[in-house]
Design an enzyme around this catalytic site. Structure first.
Site, PDB file in Angstrom:
ATOM      1  N   GLU A 171      -2.786   4.903  17.890  1.00 13.42           N
ATOM      2  CA  GLU A 171      -1.319   4.830  17.897  1.00 13.42           C
ATOM      3  C   GLU A 171      -0.751   5.965  18.739  1.00 13.42           C
ATOM      4  OE1 GLU A 171       0.397   3.299  13.952  1.00 13.42           O
ATOM      5  OE2 GLU A 171      -1.086   4.772  13.357  1.00 13.42           O
TER       6      GLU A 171
ATOM      7  N   LYS B 130       0.839  -1.181   0.000  1.00 14.63           N
ATOM      8  CA  LYS B 130       0.000   0.000   0.000  1.00 14.63           C
ATOM      9  C   LYS B 130       0.886   1.247   0.000  1.00 14.63           C
ATOM     10  CE  LYS B 130      -1.619   1.772   3.849  1.00 14.63           C
ATOM     11  NZ  LYS B 130      -0.942   2.473   4.958  1.00 14.63           N
TER      12      LYS B 130
ATOM     13  N   HIS C 107      -6.852  -0.615   6.257  1.00 17.97           N
ATOM     14  CA  HIS C 107      -6.840  -1.458   7.464  1.00 17.97           C
ATOM     15  C   HIS C 107      -8.206  -1.520   8.165  1.00 17.97           C
ATOM     16  CE1 HIS C 107      -2.673  -1.422   6.655  1.00 17.97           C
ATOM     17  NE2 HIS C 107      -2.325  -0.366   7.353  1.00 17.97           N
TER      18      HIS C 107
HETATM   19  C1  BG6 Z   1       0.637   1.501   8.089  1.00 22.98           C
HETATM   20  C2  BG6 Z   1       0.381   2.989   8.096  1.00 22.98           C
HETATM   21  O1  BG6 Z   1      -0.011   0.908   7.003  1.00 22.98           O
HETATM   22  O2  BG6 Z   1       0.171   0.924   9.290  1.00 22.98           O
HETATM   23  C3  BG6 Z   1       1.046   3.625   9.297  1.00 22.98           C
HETATM   24  O3  BG6 Z   1       0.873   3.567   6.902  1.00 22.98           O
HETATM   25  C4  BG6 Z   1       0.638   2.931  10.558  1.00 22.98           C
HETATM   26  O4  BG6 Z   1       0.733   5.002   9.355  1.00 22.98           O
HETATM   27  C5  BG6 Z   1       0.804   1.431  10.458  1.00 22.98           C
HETATM   28  O5  BG6 Z   1       1.412   3.437  11.621  1.00 22.98           O
HETATM   29  C6  BG6 Z   1       0.219   0.716  11.653  1.00 22.98           C
HETATM   30  O6  BG6 Z   1       0.547  -0.637  11.633  1.00 22.98           O
HETATM   31  P1  BG6 Z   1       0.651  -1.484  12.966  1.00 22.98           P
HETATM   32  O7  BG6 Z   1       0.869  -2.880  12.521  1.00 22.98           O
HETATM   33  O8  BG6 Z   1       1.785  -0.911  13.739  1.00 22.98           O
HETATM   34  O9  BG6 Z   1      -0.648  -1.279  13.677  1.00 22.98           O
END
Ligand code: BG6
Length: 480
Positions: A213, A145, A237
């Protein structure tokens, strides 16, 4: 179980994703015995370097991001023997022949190319592979992506890729689908009799999906500022999580059976009212930069937080709100899907006993697992008072030590590519449908000239996000 021998070429082999996720993931699969001796990993990028220099870089990356397993230096050195490097100029003609020489032609060998590069290069790489005779009808490509920026660009990209590769050869990654809990969600939904009869608007009050996050966008500001939380997280997501929660049971756990059902969910999503969307942008709390500083854009109107309410117009879910929320620089790193069931229709214990609703909480991180809140009698002589206790389905507790070694999402997905299993990858029409839902929302706030609401770094997002759900008599769980 080891997968078949393979040649995996990573375009962008010196990049951030390769270093943080792909290479450490491959090392762990090698160490576990799943990546076989007959496998080669070939880094490809523009820089000029030889195998030895690349191996040094890979060693360092795994040391930094490979967790405790990276301390096994014997395994690491052994893994590095399987690693090679070729300098390729994706936009030009140099390097392709050298790459061809490195690739093996053995019978039964899987050949895959991982496009761990900016989306601007996808089409050129696909074309280059064909033009230089590096790909045939069996070759697989893995695409990261963002897959497009809107419906139009995603469609164009799908068409470009389709010119050189069949859909069954294209693996569009959404790493959320590789997360252990996400797959477990399907097991719990479709492997038990218990939940499915209740899994509809008659018994479910609402569903919340939160991906919170603590990190900011520092370092990726130039990408992120053109994207925002909607494109960066929701379109892919959160949408995938929503699909898995809401979809009808597929007839089989097979790629198209699953993806057909997910597609139906996306197509049944209602447009979102402007007053059901809250966008936010973090400000500095004195210890970290503000979003605008991180993005180096003092006038930016890009959202680093979004909360919205939507509905799925079908028989199963009509009138059940789905609340989605995601943001950066929030108070905690916490991702959860919560299925909040309706209250019992009548409390026989009277109002003083308290009223409780069952909540199935599916946690993606941290502390992956699921809990089902059930109401029981508060122990003791105090009469019939009710309390909630969690029925805990946390894997590490229930399944013992091996459950703690759950592979990272990337590791699992790369192994699925080698196995030729597309179930956990997005099909072209799914991605397009997701953009078709997202685009009008983005166009709406751009047309209205809306600015995101400021929120303090380290908070739970703008107050309006709480209002969005509180006005319906509900509240956010977890990060509040
Ligand atoms: C990525 C995004 O696809 O997923 C990021 O571009 C994000 O901005 C990340 O921080 C989050 O992934 P995970 O696995 O850490 O929840």
């Amino acid at each position: 179980i080891p997968v078949d021998p393979f040649d995996l070429v990573i375009f962008g082999g010196t990049g951030d994703l390769a270093r943080r996720k792909i290479l450490p993931g491959l090392f762990r699969r090698f160490r576990s015995g799943q990546m076989p001796e007959g496998a080669h990993v070939i880094g490809a990028a523009r820089s000029d370097m030889d195998d030895a220099a690349y191996r040094d870089m890979v060693r360092e990356a795994i040391g930094e991001h490979g967790g405790s397993e990276a301390k096994d230096s014997k395994a690491l050195e052994h893994f590095l023997e399987h690693v090679r490097y070729v300098a390729v100029d994706a936009r030009g003609n140099t390097g392709w022949d050298a790459l061809k020489e490195v690739l093996r032609e053995d019978e039964g060998l899987v050949r895959a190319f991982y496009f761990s590069v900016g989306p601007g290069l996808f089409a050129e790489l696909a074309e280059g592979l064909r033009r230089h005779g590096l790909a045939d009808a069996e070759t697989r490509i893995v695409v990261e992506k963002p897959f497009g920026h809107d419906l139009e660009s995603a469609r164009a990209l799908n068409e470009e890729l389709a010119r050189h590769f069949h859909e069954t050869q294209i693996y569009r990654i959404d790493h959320y689908l590789g997360k252990e809990t996400v797959q477990n969600l399907m097991a719990v939904r479709f492997g038990n009799m218990l939940f499915e009869p209740l899994w509809n608007s008659q018994y479910v009050d609402h569903i919340q999906i939160t991906v919170a996050e603590t990190v900011g966008v520092g370092g990726r500001g130039s990408y992120y500022d053109k994207s925002g939380a909607m494109r960066d997280m929701v379109q892919n997501h959160l949408m995938q999580l929503l699909c898995l929660i809401a979809m009808e049971p597929p007839a089989r756990f097979e790629p198209d059976a699953v993806r057909d059902e997910k597609l139906k969910v996306i197509r049944a999503l209602d447009p979102v009212d402007p007053d059901s969307i809250v966008r936010g942008q973090y400000t500095s709390d004195g210890t970290v930069n503000s979003y605008r500083e991180d993005a180096e854009n003092p006038l930016s109107k890009t959202e680093s937080f979004i909360a919205l309410k939507t509905y799925i117009s079908n028989w199963r879910w009509a009138n059940t709100p789905f609340y989605l929320r995601t943001g950066k620089r929030l108070s905690a790193r916490a991702s959860e899907i919560a299925v909040v069931f309706k209250d019992a229709p009548h409390s026989i214990f009277g109002i003083d006993a308290g009223r409780h609703s069952n909540v199935l909480s599916i946690r993606l991180q941290p502390n992956e697992g699921m809990t089902l809140g059930v109401t029981i009698k508060e122990p003791g002589p105090g009469g019939m008072r009710l309390v909630d206790v969690p029925l805990d389905m946390t894997f590490a507790d229930a399944l013992g030590p091996e459950a703690e070694e759950v592979p990272d999402a990337y590791e699992r997905l790369i192994m699925d590519v080698i196995r030729g299993n597309q179930t956990l990858f997005m099909r072209g029409d799914e991605v397009e449908a997701a953009w078709a839902w997202t685009d009008p929302l983005i166009e709406g706030w751009q047309r209205r000239g809306d600015s995101p609401k400021p929120y303090d770094a380290g908070s739970s997002g703008p107050d309006d996000a709480a209002f969005l759900i509180n006005r319906d008599g509900r509240r956010w769980r977890g990060v509040r």
